[in-house]
Design an enzyme around this catalytic site. Structure first.
Site, PDB file in Angstrom:
ATOM      1  N   HIS A 183       0.859  -1.188   0.000  1.00 25.25           N
ATOM      2  CA  HIS A 183       0.000   0.000   0.000  1.00 25.25           C
ATOM      3  C   HIS A 183       0.894   1.236   0.000  1.00 25.25           C
ATOM      4  O   HIS A 183       2.109   1.125   0.171  1.00 25.25           O
ATOM      5  CB  HIS A 183      -0.988  -0.011   1.169  1.00 25.25           C
ATOM      6  CG  HIS A 183      -0.382   0.091   2.541  1.00 25.25           C
ATOM      7  ND1 HIS A 183       0.528  -0.813   3.027  1.00 25.25           N
ATOM      8  CD2 HIS A 183      -0.578   0.989   3.541  1.00 25.25           C
ATOM      9  CE1 HIS A 183       0.864  -0.479   4.279  1.00 25.25           C
ATOM     10  NE2 HIS A 183       0.213   0.609   4.607  1.00 25.25           N
TER      11      HIS A 183
ATOM     12  N   ASP B 230       5.675   4.632   5.002  1.00 22.68           N
ATOM     13  CA  ASP B 230       6.607   3.672   5.622  1.00 22.68           C
ATOM     14  C   ASP B 230       6.732   2.383   4.804  1.00 22.68           C
ATOM     15  O   ASP B 230       7.507   1.493   5.156  1.00 22.68           O
ATOM     16  CB  ASP B 230       6.253   3.377   7.091  1.00 22.68           C
ATOM     17  CG  ASP B 230       4.834   2.902   7.317  1.00 22.68           C
ATOM     18  OD1 ASP B 230       3.908   3.412   6.655  1.00 22.68           O
ATOM     19  OD2 ASP B 230       4.633   2.003   8.165  1.00 22.68           O
TER      20      ASP B 230
ATOM     21  N   HIS C 266      -7.384  -1.690   6.562  1.00 18.58           N
ATOM     22  CA  HIS C 266      -6.396  -0.710   7.021  1.00 18.58           C
ATOM     23  C   HIS C 266      -6.902   0.717   6.799  1.00 18.58           C
ATOM     24  O   HIS C 266      -6.298   1.495   6.064  1.00 18.58           O
ATOM     25  CB  HIS C 266      -5.081  -0.963   6.267  1.00 18.58           C
ATOM     26  CG  HIS C 266      -3.914  -0.174   6.774  1.00 18.58           C
ATOM     27  ND1 HIS C 266      -3.599  -0.053   8.112  1.00 18.58           N
ATOM     28  CD2 HIS C 266      -2.957   0.532   6.106  1.00 18.58           C
ATOM     29  CE1 HIS C 266      -2.516   0.695   8.230  1.00 18.58           C
ATOM     30  NE2 HIS C 266      -2.114   1.068   7.042  1.00 18.58           N
TER      31      HIS C 266
HETATM   32 ZN   LIG Z   1       2.941   0.662   7.967  1.00 21.85          ZN
HETATM   33 ZN   LIG Z   2      -0.078   1.527   6.545  1.00 21.04          ZN
END
Ligand SMILES: [Zn+2]
Ligand SMILES: [Zn+2]
Length: 300
Positions: free
Chosen positions: A69, A73, A158
């Site tokens: 995704h 990060d 998420h």
């Molecule tokens: Zn993450």
């Molecule tokens: Zn994430």
């Protein structure tokens, strides 16, 4: 990248959840999966290039990258990784598989680096990096089936990100599943069913409270973490329901709290998972089950 002759293994390059860096602490999310003679980069958080070089990978052999995704990060160093491979001599095609928006991300990176790219093509005689890289945007279902390597994706939970995908890699009867970032998501157990390894994200409840106190973004951060990520106990529940051979806790939150150690993670996950267990840390090598242990391997 070709990893012929190398034992199938997972190298955890960056093991922390979230984008923050702290002195001496671990890097954000990235992994190297070597399976069936292929070397596959899964996620490109900050530090991925350093991690690959330290793992002994030749950057100019880079050819297969997956992004779960587009949170920073997991994607911040995608462009810099490919660009560094290019300046190291990459002259063969690279395919990047990512969620919708990955192509846009890559194009904008190339625009941002236009001066350097154009000057190196002329000055150093390099092939055009924009012609070497193709981006394949995927959704749920089959992503890749090529040369015995099969990759499938499952949309996970998420929020507020909707395009976040767990990935299942299979080759020659071996299988490794990455949860990506997700709240407790029972369908993941079916998706990971019988896998040799499940690499699942994890939070430690008491560590999260201390993290919130430390960062000073209290209520908002707590709300996001609890709605969008899994506790270690929940990762263990998925692993048990899936009947995997090994659970690897990764994307650890917190990852750099001196008061939290492997014994805390183990204590939390043992409430729901009795099988083979690895707690991630940067540079850790985990051999796939059925193979002899490889150098540097550590399991718990
Ligand atoms: Zn993450
Ligand atoms: Zn994430």
């Amino acid at each position: 990248m070709s990893a012929r002759g190398v034992v199938d293994r997972l190298v955890l390059l960056g093991s922390k959840g979230g984008p923050a860096l702290r002195p001496g602490g671990p890097w954000p999310s990235s992994s190297l999966l070597e399976i069936g003679g292929r070397a596959i980069v899964v996620d490109c958080g900050l530090g991925v290039t350093r991690g690959l070089v330290d793992a002994g990978v030749s950057l100019k052999a880079l050819d297969l990258v997956f992004i779960t995704h587009l949170h920073s990060d997991h994607v911040l160093e995608l462009g810099p990784l490919i660009h560094t491979a290019w300046t190291a001599g990459l002259a063969t095609p690279v395919t990047v598989y990512g969620p919708p928006g990955t192509g846009h991300h890559w194009q904008r990176f190339c625009q941002a680096m236009e001066f350097d790219i154009e000057i190196r093509i002329v000055d150093e005689g390099r092939p055009d990096i924009r012609g070497l890289v193709s981006v394949e945007e995927f959704g749920e279902g089959s992503v890749l089936d090529e040369g015995g390597l099969n990759v499938r994706a499952l949309r996970v939970d998420h929020p507020p990100v909707t395009d976040c995908f767990a990935l299942r890699f299979e080759h020659g009867g071996r299988s490794v599943v990455f949860s990506a970032d997700t709240a407790f998501f029972p369908p993941l157990a079916g998706f990971a069913g019988g896998a040799d390894m499940l690499v699942h994200e994890a939070m430690l409840a008491e560590g999260v409270e201390r993290l919130i106190a430390r960062t000073g973004n209290g209520a908002r951060l707590r709300e996001h973490l609890l709605a969008s990520h899994s506790l270690a106990e929940e990762a263990g529940r998925i692993a048990s329901d899936a009947g995997v051979k090994r659970l690897v806790l990764n994307h650890l939150i917190p990852a750099d709290d001196p008061a939290v150690g492997e014994t805390d993670w183990t204590a939390a996950v043992r409430k729901t998972w009795a099988g083979d267990l690895t707690i991630a840390r940067d540079g850790l090598v985990v051999g796939l089950s059925g193979h002899k242990a490889v150098s540097g391997e550590e399991t718990a």
